[in-house]
Design a protein around this motif. Structure first.
Motif, PDB file in Angstrom:
ATOM      1  N   ILE A 165       6.544  16.998   0.519  1.00  0.00           N
ATOM      2  CA  ILE A 165       5.982  16.082  -0.466  1.00  0.00           C
ATOM      3  C   ILE A 165       7.103  15.370  -1.204  1.00  0.00           C
ATOM      4  CG2 ILE A 165       4.680  15.931  -2.622  1.00  0.00           C
ATOM      5  CD1 ILE A 165       2.810  18.035  -1.625  1.00  0.00           C
ATOM      6  N   VAL A 166       8.080  16.143  -1.697  1.00  0.00           N
ATOM      7  CA  VAL A 166       9.218  15.540  -2.393  1.00  0.00           C
ATOM      8  C   VAL A 166      10.059  14.733  -1.405  1.00  0.00           C
ATOM      9  CG1 VAL A 166      11.242  15.994  -3.824  1.00  0.00           C
ATOM     10  CG2 VAL A 166       9.239  17.466  -4.008  1.00  0.00           C
ATOM     11  N   GLU A 167      10.290  15.307  -0.239  1.00  0.00           N
ATOM     12  CA  GLU A 167      11.137  14.647   0.752  1.00  0.00           C
ATOM     13  C   GLU A 167      10.570  13.289   1.154  1.00  0.00           C
ATOM     14  OE1 GLU A 167      12.880  15.477   5.259  1.00  0.00           O
ATOM     15  OE2 GLU A 167      11.486  16.883   4.339  1.00  0.00           O
ATOM     16  N   ASP A 168       9.247  13.222   1.332  1.00  0.00           N
ATOM     17  CA  ASP A 168       8.648  11.971   1.786  1.00  0.00           C
ATOM     18  C   ASP A 168       8.689  10.898   0.705  1.00  0.00           C
ATOM     19  OD1 ASP A 168       8.172  13.325   4.085  1.00  0.00           O
ATOM     20  OD2 ASP A 168       6.020  13.551   3.808  1.00  0.00           O
TER      21      ASP A 168
ATOM     22  N   LEU B 232       8.932   1.649 -12.850  1.00  0.00           N
ATOM     23  CA  LEU B 232       8.881   2.745 -13.826  1.00  0.00           C
ATOM     24  C   LEU B 232       8.663   4.082 -13.134  1.00  0.00           C
ATOM     25  CD1 LEU B 232       8.856   3.734 -16.732  1.00  0.00           C
ATOM     26  CD2 LEU B 232       6.406   3.200 -16.827  1.00  0.00           C
ATOM     27  N   GLU B 233       7.780   4.104 -12.137  1.00  0.00           N
ATOM     28  CA  GLU B 233       7.511   5.360 -11.426  1.00  0.00           C
ATOM     29  C   GLU B 233       8.751   5.844 -10.697  1.00  0.00           C
ATOM     30  OE1 GLU B 233       3.642   3.248 -12.003  1.00  0.00           O
ATOM     31  OE2 GLU B 233       5.650   2.677 -11.359  1.00  0.00           O
ATOM     32  N   LEU B 234       9.484   4.917 -10.075  1.00  0.00           N
ATOM     33  CA  LEU B 234      10.708   5.277  -9.364  1.00  0.00           C
ATOM     34  C   LEU B 234      11.731   5.868 -10.333  1.00  0.00           C
ATOM     35  CD1 LEU B 234      12.803   5.258  -7.080  1.00  0.00           C
ATOM     36  CD2 LEU B 234      13.121   2.810  -7.477  1.00  0.00           C
TER      37      LEU B 234
ATOM     38  N   ARG C 273       0.834  -1.212   0.000  1.00  0.00           N
ATOM     39  CA  ARG C 273       0.000   0.000   0.000  1.00  0.00           C
ATOM     40  C   ARG C 273       0.864   1.256   0.000  1.00  0.00           C
ATOM     41  NH1 ARG C 273      -3.658  -3.174   3.425  1.00  0.00           N
ATOM     42  NH2 ARG C 273      -5.608  -3.419   2.262  1.00  0.00           N
ATOM     43  N   SER C 274       1.958   1.225   0.744  1.00  0.00           N
ATOM     44  CA  SER C 274       2.839   2.389   0.808  1.00  0.00           C
ATOM     45  C   SER C 274       3.486   2.656  -0.543  1.00  0.00           C
ATOM     46  CB  SER C 274       3.927   2.170   1.868  1.00  0.00           C
ATOM     47  OG  SER C 274       3.359   1.925   3.132  1.00  0.00           O
ATOM     48  N   ILE C 275       3.976   1.605  -1.180  1.00  0.00           N
ATOM     49  CA  ILE C 275       4.580   1.771  -2.504  1.00  0.00           C
ATOM     50  C   ILE C 275       3.532   2.265  -3.497  1.00  0.00           C
ATOM     51  CG2 ILE C 275       5.592   0.529  -4.455  1.00  0.00           C
ATOM     52  CD1 ILE C 275       7.057  -1.237  -2.462  1.00  0.00           C
TER      53      ILE C 275
ATOM     54  N   SER D 142       4.179  10.361  -6.658  1.00  0.00           N
ATOM     55  CA  SER D 142       5.277  10.812  -7.520  1.00  0.00           C
ATOM     56  C   SER D 142       4.776  11.113  -8.934  1.00  0.00           C
ATOM     57  CB  SER D 142       6.385   9.758  -7.558  1.00  0.00           C
ATOM     58  OG  SER D 142       5.942   8.565  -8.166  1.00  0.00           O
ATOM     59  N   THR D 143       3.841  10.310  -9.400  1.00  0.00           N
ATOM     60  CA  THR D 143       3.264  10.557 -10.731  1.00  0.00           C
ATOM     61  C   THR D 143       2.460  11.849 -10.728  1.00  0.00           C
ATOM     62  OG1 THR D 143       3.151   8.172 -11.109  1.00  0.00           O
ATOM     63  CG2 THR D 143       1.817   9.566 -12.535  1.00  0.00           C
ATOM     64  N   TRP D 144       1.676  12.056  -9.669  1.00  0.00           N
ATOM     65  CA  TRP D 144       0.907  13.304  -9.551  1.00  0.00           C
ATOM     66  C   TRP D 144       1.833  14.511  -9.516  1.00  0.00           C
ATOM     67  CZ3 TRP D 144       0.947  16.989  -5.654  1.00  0.00           C
ATOM     68  CH2 TRP D 144      -0.069  17.957  -5.698  1.00  0.00           C
ATOM     69  N   LEU D 145       2.938  14.394  -8.801  1.00  0.00           N
ATOM     70  CA  LEU D 145       3.873  15.516  -8.684  1.00  0.00           C
ATOM     71  C   LEU D 145       4.470  15.864 -10.042  1.00  0.00           C
ATOM     72  CD1 LEU D 145       5.009  17.296  -6.373  1.00  0.00           C
ATOM     73  CD2 LEU D 145       6.979  15.780  -6.315  1.00  0.00           C
TER      74      LEU D 145
END
Length: 1122
Positions: free
Chosen positions: A685-688, A710-712, A639-641, A648-651
């Motif tokens: 947000i970025v830091e977390d 891919l997101e990473l 769930r966390s991933i 990250s995609t939203w950002l």
């Protein structure tokens, strides 16, 4: 006897109080029944006498208004008739008699049915013979019968209009009081001595349900059935009314001594709902007068249906909910890990309560739902769901779990540990699933409940802002378990809008922080905006006419904030244990020392200290395992991933000019202009994202197999190719470190999570190499006081990443493409040389010091002759040198490897004037250290401990020489290195390389040919540069060499050689003489001085040639004088 009125007795006072309380029940009294009954009969009747002496004049309650119609409840199941009912079933039909025709409805005698049903439900009678024949199981209401007879009311049949008087008369009977009436004594003696009023009413309610079921099954005509059911509901209304009020005011009627009265009477059956907790609650077996698990839901529905319309539910059920939510089982030290699992009963009871919308709304209205005047620590103990949410496995608040499940961790097998993990995770999963169900049901109960739940989450966040600090006092913030459980609830709320195709992403309000006040960002650092800019942006986008953000937006941003203040700080607590463990290990090593304490007077004390440290290490390891039970639970990790991927995609979509990422994927690098909507977002947000990825790739790399790779990769490459989007340099380094961690080997994956993708995905093939070079340059200047050391860690990661992908031709081609940007690539090369110079000098220097200390310690006699203080000091110095040397050697080696592969692929940038001389000098110096006269001082015990491999290092240095051996500029620079170069040095290196078999004879032949070229160049240079005394104005002020292209620095007015200042500016953008900002474009050419220097050099060389021309001997004239 006095004529005055007698003083009121306590009994009289009790009667007055009781009558006052009964006034509440006016609205629930029975109205006149339909049919032929007299409507005035109820108004004329008085209340039944509740005393056990002949009745006197009792106050009669006024006739109540007709109650509101109550919708017929739908029972969950048809209940069997309760045992002991007074209703006498019709006799079985004798065999042989004609059976009743199918479809023929039995005759319905309303008066008889009312008599049997009311008497059977209440288990009362007005006829002494009926009571006697039942063994007084049916209670004779003698005094009410007398009172009714005095009023002229017939008592042969019980009717519905007498219901309230019958019930009050029964409730006022007190089995603990005796009477002088001999005929009434058996009635009182037969009353259950310990039965509470609530239990009696529950029995009535259960018999009523049985009567309803029987009426439906009888097969009466629809009209008759409807009449029967309407009367049953009137009885239900009154019974439930009394049950509610008796919960609120248990002393309204006589009660037995020694019994828990009021709310506990409903809490106990609520707790019994859990099958796992029921055997442990010590409850008695089910009786006709107790609520069983199958009864409780319908009973609560009836209770809510009765009291919710009149807004009386709060007063009746608030104490019940409070008692349930603060049950003692939630505060036991063993928590989830003990044998007592009655906390499950609390959950089951709450699930029933919140499943009824009116009760759910009532719960979120309670003051203790979201206490106002409280602290973060008190909130989790005072808020209604706080005690339940704080249950967990983490050691700080539940130390017993780690000690019981993971005691003596060094002696436990992996299977044993996994078994403990499975047990704890199963329990924790059950708790967290139930918590989500409770919160989710509350959210769905109505708009007000939904807002109350969101306010609850926001309050938890606001109270725990201190958890984000560097040094957190745990006594001032909520516990890790509490925050972790709330986090899992929010993750589950977020799941519906986290779909694989991101179809609901645009429903998230981008202006949330301007439109909502749930999350306070005043003290938060923004990604790339000042607080003033952020405030201006919020003011500009705040629109009161716009409706508040939707539920999806609230959950999304609350989950982000909870991750920052909760989940990641729990991870930080876990990581701190690792650091603590390392500190203890170092202290243990220090105490052990060289073992000289053995056999000395200090042995006992030292052994005690060692045992204490080992015990502490075991406790810490137990705590680590307890943390891992929660943090590394596979479901939580997935769930966390999943949420981190979505975030990250939203950002990235926020900075994508098209606003469509990932369909199509964002184009890199990003535009130069950073959108203000992105700049004002909180930096956390970025830091977390980075912090969690950093944690997950280290602890759960296998979980990325399903999703997240891919997101990473996209997130990392986006912000490393466009680093100007993030202001914080440390945050950029963390992004780089996350990429570094993602290529670490795990299991059978030699290249880690992203290794294969970095070599195949088009985005990586196009942008990885530029991103690495760009960040390698940028990290030189972070603005922090520790920037000199920070850069080495970042560059170590970059070196490792580049080495991993170097064999891919696409990446090598990307390097050549980057090398065409000469200025940028020269800066990159210059920084690489700087790093190698410093790191090799430091690491090899510290190895020499380690060698010297080890030699000193190996000489036993002289070492033992030293004082203990001297020995401890030298041992401490050795450990410190060992730590530093290992780090420096690793960094230096990785940079040399990078230099080796780059010089093999592209050579021109290394031949630039500002680069080549420094490169040659650095290589010569390191070659001298490795094989020169002092190389023996590098010999240390166990070199692998320091990751020192002199053979591999020498091989790499020689390879760089060979890579550049065909470049005349490099040959000249090596020849001009007067400090370290010598032919003998290279001969020694060649011989050593062959002896160590690190180079073949053919490769060494290339090196020897290079040395021959260097010797020729050296001879030529020595011949050209014998210039004698050179005027100071022609010398470079830093290098003290003759300038070839002098330039003027505009700020300090210093004249310096262009190559020297250009080399300086590659590492430092300041004037070296006054530290003023400076760029190469600002320097001023000095053509006149350059011409003077060139003319001077020509003259000096010509003069040297004349002086070197041999003189023609002149013959002396023959002496002819003789």
């Amino acid at each position: 006897m006095s004529s005055d009125s007698p003083a009121p007795t306590p009994q009289d006072d009790a009667d007055r109080i009781r009558l006052k309380r009964l006034a509440k029940l006016q609205t629930v009294s029975s109205s006149s029944s339909p049919g032929d009954s007299d409507p005035s009969a109820a108004a004329q009747g008085g209340s039944g006498s509740g005393s056990n002496t002949p009745p006197t004049a009792h106050a009669k309650p006024a006739a109540p208004p007709k109650p509101k119609p109550i919708p017929r409840p739908t029972p969950a199941s048809v209940l069997q008739a309760a045992a002991g009912s007074s209703s006498t079933p019709p006799p079985r039909q004798a065999s042989g008699l004609a059976k009743k025709k199918l479809g023929a409805a039995p005759k319905f005698d309303l008066q008889q049915w009312e008599h049997e049903t009311v008497g059977g439900v209440l288990k009362v009678t007005l006829d002494a013979k009926v009571a006697e024949s039942s063994g007084y199981e049916i209670v004779w209401l003698k005094h009410l019968a007398v009172e009714l007879q005095s009023e002229g009311i017939a008592t042969e049949k019980i009717s519905l209009e007498l219901l309230d008087r019958l019930l009050i008369a029964r409730l006022e009977l007190d089995p603990q009081k005796m009477t002088d009436e001999l005929d009434y004594l058996p009635v009182l003696v037969s009353l259950p001595p310990k039965q509470t009023i609530f239990e009696y009413l529950v029995g009535c309610w259960k018999r009523l349900n049985a009567a309803r079921s029987a009426a439906i099954k009888k097969g009466y005509t629809p009209l008759d059935t409807q009449n029967a059911l309407e009367r049953i509901e009137k009885i239900r209304h009154l019974v439930i009314s009394y049950a509610g009020y008796i919960l609120q005011e248990p002393e309204m009627f006589p009660q037995p001594n020694g019994r828990a009265l009021g709310p506990p009477e409903l809490i106990t059956p609520l707790l019994s709902l859990s099958a796992l907790s029921a055997p442990l609650l010590g409850s008695t077996s089910a009786t006709p007068n107790t609520l069983t698990p199958s009864d409780i839901e319908q009973f609560m529905q009836d209770l809510a249906r009765r009291f919710a319309p009149d807004n009386e539910l709060d007063g009746i059920l608030e104490p019940v909910v409070t008692g349930l939510c603060f049950h003692e089982s939630l505060f036991r030290p063993e928590g989830l890990g003990g044998g007592d699992t009655s906390w499950r009963g609390v959950i089951s009871g709450l699930e029933v309560l919140v499943g009824i919308k009116s009760i759910a709304a009532m719960i979120t209205r309670m003051d203790r739902w979201n206490p106002k005047e409280t602290s973060a620590v008190r909130f989790e103990r005072e808020a209604l769901l706080g005690p339940l949410c704080r249950l967990g496995v983490f050691p700080m608040e539940w130390p017993g779990i780690g000690l019981s499940y993971f005691s003596e961790p060094d002696k436990r097998s992996r299977d044993d540990v996994e078994s403990s993990f499975a047990s704890l995770r199963g329990t924790l999963k059950s708790l967290q699933s139930s918590l989500f169900q409770i919160f989710n049901t509350l959210v769905r109960a109505g708009p007000e409940s939904r807002e109350a739940v969101l306010d609850f989450f926001a309050r938890v966040i606001s109270l725990n802002a201190k958890r984000a600090g560097m040094q957190v006092d745990q006594a001032t913030v909520a516990s890790d378990s509490f925050m972790f459980n709330i986090q899992t609830v929010l993750y589950r709320f977020a799941e519906p809008f986290i779909d694989a195709n991101y179809t609901k992403m645009d429903r998230i309000d981008r202006l949330y922080f301007a439109q909502s006040t749930r999350i306070d960002l005043k003290e938060e650092t923004r990604i790339k905006a000042t607080s003033e800019e952020a405030q201006e942006w919020e003011d500009a986008h705040k629109d009161p006419s716009v409706p508040p953000p939707n539920f999806i937006s609230d959950i999304f941003y609350l989950t982000i904030a909870m991750t920052h203040y909760g989940y990641l700080k729990t991870i930080s607590s876990y990581n701190d244990l690792n650091k603590h463990l390392e500190d203890i290990q170092r202290h243990l090593d220090f105490i052990n020392g060289d073992g000289s304490w053995m056999g000395s007077p200090m042995q006992a004390r030292t052994e005690a200290a060692i045992n204490k440290l080992k015990s502490d290490m075991n406790k810490i390891r137990s705590s680590q395992l307890a943390y891992e039970a929660g943090l590394l639970d596979p479901e939580v990790v997935f769930r966390s991933i999943g949420f981190t991927n979505f975030l990250s995609t939203w950002l990235i979509r926020q900075v994508d000019p098209k606003g469509k990422h990932p369909s199509p994927i964002v184009e890199l690098p990003l535009p130069t202009e950073v959108p203000m909507a992105f700049r004002v977002l909180p930096e956390y947000i970025v830091e977390d994202i980075v912090e969690y990825l950093f944690f997950a790739v280290q602890t759960s790399p296998d979980k990325f197999e399903l999703s997240g790779k891919l997101e990473l990769m996209t997130f990392v490459l986006t912000f490393l190719t466009s680093t100007w989007y993030i202001k914080n340099p440390f945050l950029k380094s963390k992004i780089n470190d996350a990429l570094f961690m993602s290529i670490w080997q795990y299991g059978r994956e030699r290249n880690g999570i992203l290794g294969n993708m970095l070599n195949t995905h088009p985005l990586a093939l196009a942008h990885l190499m530029p991103a690495m070079m760009h960040f390698y340059i940028e990290v030189e200047q972070t603005g922090a006081s520790s920037q000199f050391y920070d850069k080495f860690n970042a560059r170590r990661s970059i070196s490792y990443i580049l080495k991993t992908v170097w064999n891919n031709p696409s990446h090598r081609e990307a390097l050549k493409k980057e090398a065409k940007n000469v200025d940028k690539f020269v800066r990159f090369v210059n920084l690489m040389i700087n790093d190698v110079t410093y790191l090799m000098d430091e690491s090899l220097g510290e190895l020499i010091q380690i060698h010297n200390i080890q030699v000193e310690m190996s000489e036993k006699d002289s070492w033992e002759a030293q004082t203990p203080e001297h020995r401890r000091e030298r041992e401490g110095t050795l450990r410190q040198l060992e730590r530093h040397a290992s780090s420096y050697i690793t960094l230096g080696r990785s940079t040399v490897e990078l230099l080796k592969v780059f010089t093999a692929e592209t050579k021109e940038p290394f031949m630039m004037p500002e680069i080549v001389d420094r490169l040659a000098a650095m290589l010569d110096y390191n070659l001298q250290v490795l094989v020169g006269p002092k190389s023996k001082e590098l010999k240390v015990k166990d070199p692998k401990k320091y990751k020192f491999d002199p053979r591999a290092l020498l091989s790499d240095v020689i390879q760089v020489f060979m890579n550049l051996s065909d470049q005349q500029t490099f040959i000249n620079s090596v020849a001009g290195d007067g400090r370290s170069y010598s032919k003998e040095l290279f001969d020694k290196a060649a011989t050593t390389a062959v002896r160590w078999t690190i180079k073949t004879e053919a490769e060494i032949q290339v090196l020897r040919q290079f040395v021959e070229k260097v010797e020729i160049a050296k001879a030529s240079l020595e011949a050209e540069e014998d210039l004698g005394e050179v005027p100071d104005e022609y010398l470079d002020p830093l290098m003290f060499t003759v300038m070839k292209d002098p330039v003027l620095l505009p700020s300090s007015k210093t004249i310096i050689d262009r190559a020297t200042i250009k080399s300086h500016l590659l590492s430092d953008s300041k004037d070296p003489f006054n530290r003023a900002p400076l760029s190469i474009e600002q320097v001023v050419a000095m053509p006149e001085l350059k011409a003077q220097i060139e003319e001077y050099l020509v003259q000096r060389r010509n003069k040297s040639k004349i002086l070197e021309t041999p003189a023609i001997p002149v013959e002396e004239p023959m002496d002819t004088s003789q």
